[in-house]
Design a protein around this motif. Structure first.
Motif, PDB file in Angstrom:
ATOM      1  N   GLU A  40     -55.521  24.049  15.498  1.00  0.00           N
ATOM      2  CA  GLU A  40     -54.737  23.040  14.768  1.00  0.00           C
ATOM      3  C   GLU A  40     -55.418  21.683  14.770  1.00  0.00           C
ATOM      4  O   GLU A  40     -55.435  20.979  13.772  1.00  0.00           O
ATOM      5  N   ARG A  41     -55.982  21.325  15.915  1.00  0.00           N
ATOM      6  CA  ARG A  41     -56.692  20.040  16.005  1.00  0.00           C
ATOM      7  C   ARG A  41     -57.865  20.010  15.034  1.00  0.00           C
ATOM      8  O   ARG A  41     -58.092  19.025  14.343  1.00  0.00           O
ATOM      9  N   HIS A  42     -58.609  21.113  15.003  1.00  0.00           N
ATOM     10  CA  HIS A  42     -59.773  21.180  14.119  1.00  0.00           C
ATOM     11  C   HIS A  42     -59.342  21.038  12.662  1.00  0.00           C
ATOM     12  O   HIS A  42     -59.921  20.254  11.893  1.00  0.00           O
ATOM     13  N   MET A  43     -58.316  21.774  12.285  1.00  0.00           N
ATOM     14  CA  MET A  43     -57.836  21.733  10.909  1.00  0.00           C
ATOM     15  C   MET A  43     -57.286  20.344  10.571  1.00  0.00           C
ATOM     16  O   MET A  43     -57.513  19.822   9.481  1.00  0.00           O
ATOM     17  N   GLY A  44     -56.566  19.779  11.518  1.00  0.00           N
ATOM     18  CA  GLY A  44     -56.001  18.448  11.296  1.00  0.00           C
ATOM     19  C   GLY A  44     -57.094  17.404  11.079  1.00  0.00           C
ATOM     20  O   GLY A  44     -56.969  16.513  10.232  1.00  0.00           O
ATOM     21  N   ARG A  45     -58.189  17.554  11.835  1.00  0.00           N
ATOM     22  CA  ARG A  45     -59.294  16.608  11.709  1.00  0.00           C
ATOM     23  C   ARG A  45     -59.924  16.696  10.312  1.00  0.00           C
ATOM     24  O   ARG A  45     -60.211  15.683   9.677  1.00  0.00           O
ATOM     25  N   LEU A  46     -60.110  17.914   9.816  1.00  0.00           N
ATOM     26  CA  LEU A  46     -60.675  18.076   8.466  1.00  0.00           C
ATOM     27  C   LEU A  46     -59.713  17.543   7.405  1.00  0.00           C
ATOM     28  O   LEU A  46     -60.112  16.832   6.480  1.00  0.00           O
TER      29      LEU A  46
END
Lengths: 123, 447, 522
Positions: free
Chosen positions: B53-59
């Motif tokens: 989720e963090r990775h997706m949120g960052r993108l």
């Protein structure tokens, strides 16, 4: 009038130089419930072996070949609204089209009723 | 691992039942040289939900959304409001996680919604029949062209200069691969009727668009008449499905095939996909249609039910003689479309269309009042083209600096059309009077 | 005439068993639900819109004349409508969904959540590229995963589904042949008889002709037949081969096949529908593949949604990469750029297949799936999928007839040889419904009589597999004994067997209002 059969399960009933074409009872049974038939229109010309018509069940579509070379005089328009006729009376009311034969000698390569019956038994 | 239910003990017991020593036995047919000994290098190992989720949120945070400020980008995809219940409906497991309804006894939910979808699309386009959806508008357009060739046994299609360039590209590609001649008329804001001069005895269809890529609405009836005179077909394209509530629909113009993009109803922008292709035609052409069709029937007890039908057109039966190679459609997007349409109803669609049109009219008025801005589109629905004295890319960049995404430069879609100063702007029910004022103020500063 | 008689009965033979009638038409949790056209009305709406200003229009008279006549529903009615309909659907979230070749695996909800982040869902494909750098980065990252997992140098991301990916690969082959000046002569594409129908259909869509190759007794490509078809090489464009194939088997001679095709001057298109069996364990790039589509909705778990949307990124070899379609993303170190026109650096591209840049919503879901599993987990995915299929095969092989000897990959294939006369594959399939399962794929592939193709996938537990096998064994035993009651199945579904013959003979493809006379008679 005499009727001839092909190995691809078409029949042609010849009267003078006019032949009536359809698919055999054996073929109609194998296909199952016929749901759609596309017959050729008058005026079209086919060589022996050409795709001439399409007959469809729910699960398959099959091409019907011209048993001999000829010009289409008329297609059986009734089949559009009543494709089940092909199941009910394949070698009668379920005819596909009438052809004006180009060369009667092409008939000699076809089977008669007895020979076709024997042929189907082998299948 | 959270998605894999087998335990090491399960695996051992199962191998024992099978009589295999290890899973390696199952891969014995793989050539020795192609067997990987270890985990593929260069990719990370598994991660928990939080990390993903963090990775997706960052993108996602690196993107500016259509709701972040005044937004006027259209050209084939439109920012509309989707009712909350639509997203809830398409997330029902029974719709989301089921397959193509090949077993109708346990798929009546999907089948009935497809039947309702087909009925709605047919009514909206004013055509006899519609299929159960295609990938998107552009591929629908390409399929319509080859379908017209099949139906007429001719090998030439003509595209107007107002057809969305991506649609034209997709159509040209598929046609040329099949040896079909494609005549592409030069880009034109308002010249759909030029099609009339390009029909001859070899033409399978004339393809026009209303509203076209420049937003121009056109009554294509003369195009249909000209086509029919030569026993050719008329394909009517749209990219904004909401327009069907207000603008003359394909069926009222004599279209033989109507194709378009259904994203505007029920579907988010999604950066271009997934969307839902709408495909409708006259009764006469049904058996030439690509894609799935749902039909009414009865069950063994005589109860009404629905099944996929006329499947002999399709690749899984007809194979090389199929009308198309399409298999997967846009089922879930079609469900979103039909659920949103059910909420709107015919009156709601019309009201929504009016709101869109009025927003675009207000925008045109506001921009028209700026010196050096010239509105090019004479009649429009919710989108129009305008010209300034400056390069459009520079204008849009300066608008972006002022927080306004002002539309699409025509040169992005048509690099060689000499339209370097042209911008295509869209407004919808999401556009506020404040947005319009902000656009006008920013544009005034820039030009 | 051509005689195609492989297949299934399409009209019900016996009446169903849903005999008990209720006055409401509902049956417990199964609520009766009519069409929206029967329950809605023109003056209802579930959307409250502001009143229009009533200003003069700028349509120039190009206005709709006849209203759509479509009814609306309020929100409670609409939600209930779809809720009730949903209860008539089987779904993977409800139980095992063993449709062979379709890969019905669990769809993680994290992926749904990620796809709905406004930064992905609420961005427009024609926004300035500077405002969508995160989206382009995501596409690039997913592309890296796909090229790494397949061992291929390039990937086209825009194809919308598997068959669209096939189109992409075959158009790339066509373009390569054009570049070689051989497009007019090299027209023949070899396709095995067991192929998905999309393969021959795609080849034809690209202007090729199809030459069918036989399967051998082991369910693989008949190498003798293949060699015979390659004696004359001048017209060979390529081969379209599914691997693992549609019989659930790895093509043993795959390297030889690739070499033969390349020696003949053709290209190797691999249908990647079954990539889920080998992901992480075998790279198609090591098998001599020139192009392969990947169904993100199969291997990488994006939901099937009742028939779509799919997504079909297509990996390409060095030989075909220059012809990849536009658009594509390039990583320029300090940012990402979208190449949208087939000119300049993309001059060799075969062009644009579709509007915009591909199925972004599916890309987000697939990447979330890949990140969750990681390279280690994806290898486990393939191994568990194959283990589960072999376990099902082992448990069923004594009562049903495996189509081929030996281990299978991710799906187990059976013929109907074990059934008594008069009992068909469809009867077994429909009886599975009564046992609470979705049927397996039936009558496909065509090379096996009465085929039953079972793909459990890796997201089933051993307990679920055992329950399923127990149920299927019971049905198979009844089929072997000739239990005629199977022909009436399903008895416990929302509907008994539907009459597909009637649907096709007199197609009713939309709702039409009942004629006034009929209304008066009611």
């Amino acid at each position: 009038m005499s009727t001839y059969y092909t190995e691809d399960h078409e029949w042609i009933a010849v009267d003078g130089d006019v032949g009536t074409v359809g698919i055999t009872k054996y073929a109609a049974e194998q296909l199952g419930d016929v749901v759609f038939v596309e017959v050729p229109e008058g005026g079209a010309t086919y060589a022996k072996g050409d795709d001439m018509a399409v007959v469809e069940s729910v699960k398959a579509a099959s091409d019907v070949y011209a048993p001999v070379t000829g010009d289409v005089i008329e297609g059986n328009g009734e089949l559009a609204d009543a494709p089940e006729t092909v199941n009910e009376d394949p070698e009668g009311k379920g005819w596909f089209c009438k052809l004006k034969l180009s060369s009667a000698c092409e008939l000699t390569g076809l089977m008669d009723a007895e020979a076709y019956k024997a042929y189907c038994k082998e299948l | 691992m959270r998605y894999l239910p087998l335990t090491p003990e399960d695996r051992a017991a199962m191998l024992n039942t099978i009589g295999a020593a290890s899973v390696d036995d199952f891969y014995e047919d793989v050539p020795q040289s192609a067997r990987l000994g270890t985990t593929i290098a260069g990719l990370p190992d598994h991660q928990g939900e939080l990390a993903v989720e963090r990775h997706m949120g960052r993108l996602a945070a690196k993107n500016r959304t259509a709701s972040d400020g005044p937004f006027f980008v259209g050209c084939g995809a439109y920012k509309h409001h989707v009712p909350a219940s639509v997203d809830m409906i398409i997330q029902r497991s029974e719709f989301l996680t089921t397959y193509t309804p090949y077993q109708p006894e346990i798929a009546q939910g999907t089948l009935q919604t497809l039947f309702e979808f087909q009925t709605q699309v047919a009514a909206m386009t004013a055509m006899d029949v519609a299929n159960a959806s295609m990938y998107d508008g552009s591929t629908s357009c390409a399929e319509a062209a080859v379908m017209a060739c099949r139906a007429t046994r001719r090998k030439k299609v003509v595209l107007s200069g107002g057809v969305h360039p991506h649609y034209a590209d997709a159509t040209r590609l598929l046609c040329e691969a099949q040896g079909i001649e494609v005549v592409q008329l030069p880009p034109a804001v308002d010249d759909e009727l030029a099609l009339i001069d390009f029909v001859d005895d070899e033409t399978a269809c004339l393809i026009g668009q209303s509203p076209n890529v420049f937003g121009t609405v056109t009554d294509l009836t003369p195009v249909a008449d000209a086509a029919h005179e030569k026993k050719a077909l008329m394909v009517s394209v749209f990219t904004e499905a909401v327009s069907l509530g207000l603008v003359t629909p394909p069926g009222e113009m004599g279209a033989d095939i109507a194709v378009g993009e259904g994203q505007s109803i029920g579907n988010a922008l999604n950066f271009g996909g997934p969307y839902v292709g709408l495909f409708a035609c006259t009764q006469k052409l049904v058996r030439q249609m690509p894609g799935r069709l749902c039909g009414e029937t009865v069950d063994a007890d005589g109860n009404r039910g629905f099944v996929l039908t006329l499947s002999t057109r399709e690749q899984h039966i007809r194979r090389e003689k199929a009308t198309s190679n399409i298999c997967t459609n846009s089922g879930l997007c079609a469900l979103a479309f039909t659920a949103h349409m059910t909420l709107l109803g015919g009156k709601g669609l019309r009201d929504l269309a009016v709101l869109n049109h009025e927003a675009a009219c207000d925008l045109a008025d506001a921009l028209d009042s700026i010196p050096d801005v010239e509105i090019l589109t004479p009649r429009f629905f919710n989108e129009f083209a305008f010209r300034t004295q400056m390069d459009a890319e520079a204008v849009l960049a300066m608008l972006e600096e002022r927080g306004v995404l002002g539309g699409v430069r025509a040169s992005r879609l048509l690099p060689d059309a000499g339209m370097g100063n042209v911008i295509i702007a869209a407004a919808t029910e999401c556009t506020t009077q404040e947005d319009i004022a902000a656009y006008a103020a920013a544009l005034k500063e820039v030009v | 005439m051509t005689m195609q008689r492989i297949g299934r009965p399409t009209a019900p033979i016996l009446g169903g068993g849903n005999a008990m009638e209720t006055r409401s038409g509902s049956r417990g949790l199964q609520q009766r639900e009519d069409l929206i056209f029967e329950i809605g009305s023109a003056d209802k709406t579930g959307v409250d819109l502001p009143a229009p200003a009533g200003r003069k229009d700028r349509l120039g008279g190009v206005a709709r004349k006849v209203d759509t006549g479509l009814p609306g529903l309020t929100e409670p009615e609409a939600v209930r409508h779809y809720m009730r309909l949903s209860q008539k659907n089987y779904a993977i979230d409800l139980g095992l969904f063993p449709l062979g070749s379709c890969t019905m695996k669990h769809n993680p909800r994290l992926n749904e959540k990620a796809a709905r982040i406004p930064g992905f869902a609420d961005i427009h494909p024609m926004q300035p590229q500077s405002t969508v750098q995160g989206a382009l980065e995501l596409i690039d990252e997913l592309a890296t995963w796909l090229t790494t997992l397949t061992g291929m140098p390039a990937v086209a991301m825009s194809p919308k589904a598997g068959a669209h990916g096939e189109l992409c690969g075959m158009l790339a082959i066509r373009e390569a042949l054009i570049a070689r000046g051989e497009a007019d002569t090299r027209k023949r594409v070899l396709v095995p008889a067991s192929a998905h129908g999309t393969n021959p259909a795609t080849a034809i869509q690209c202007g090729f002709v199809v030459d069918e190759i036989k399967a051998d007794a082991r369910g693989r490509v008949d190498m003798e037949d293949l060699r015979g078809k390659l004696e004359d090489t001048h017209d060979v464009a390529g081969i379209m081969l599914t691997n693992p194939n549609t019989c659930g088997l790895f093509e043993t001679d795959i390297r030889t096949i690739a070499d033969l095709i390349h020696d003949a001057g053709g290209y190797f298109y691999c249908d990647g529908a079954n990539f889920n069996a080998i992901v992480g364990r075998v790279r198609p790039g090591d098998l001599g593949v020139d192009a392969m589509h990947i169904n993100l909705h199969k291997t990488f778990s994006t939901p099937h949604g009742g028939g779509g949307p799919g997504s079909g990124p297509t990996v390409l070899s060095e030989a075909l990469a220059p012809y990849a379609p536009v658009p594509y993303v390039v990583n320029e170190g300090d940012g990402f750029r979208l190449i949208e026109e087939a000119e300049g650096e993309a001059a060799e591209s075969f062009g644009r297949m579709v509007a915009f840049h591909g199925q972004m919503g599916m890309f987000v879901r697939a990447l979330a799936y890949m990140l969750s599993h990681g390279a280690d987990g994806l290898k486990q995915v393939a191994e568990d999928a194959v283990l589960n299929a072999n376990y099902v095969q082992a448990r069923l092989k004594d009562v049903m007839t495996p189509a081929f000897d030996g281990y299978c990959m991710h799906e187990a294939l059976f013929s109907d040889a074990f059934t008594a006369d008069g009992i068909e594959t469809i009867d077994i399939a429909k009886a599975l419904i009564d046992e609470g399962y979705h049927p397996m794929t039936m009558y496909f592939p065509l090379v096996v009589h009465g085929a039953m193709l079972i793909e459990p996938t890796e997201t089933e537990s051993k307990q679920e597999l055992d329950r399923f096998c127990d149920a299927l064994i019971g049905i198979a035993e009844r089929a072997a004994e000739g239990d005629e009651s199977l022909k009436g199945a399903p008895y416990l579904a929302p509907h008994s067997r539907l009459d597909e013959t009637q649907a096709a003979r007199k197609p009713i493809l939309k709702w039409t209002p009942p004629a006034p006379a009929a209304i008066a008679a009611e």
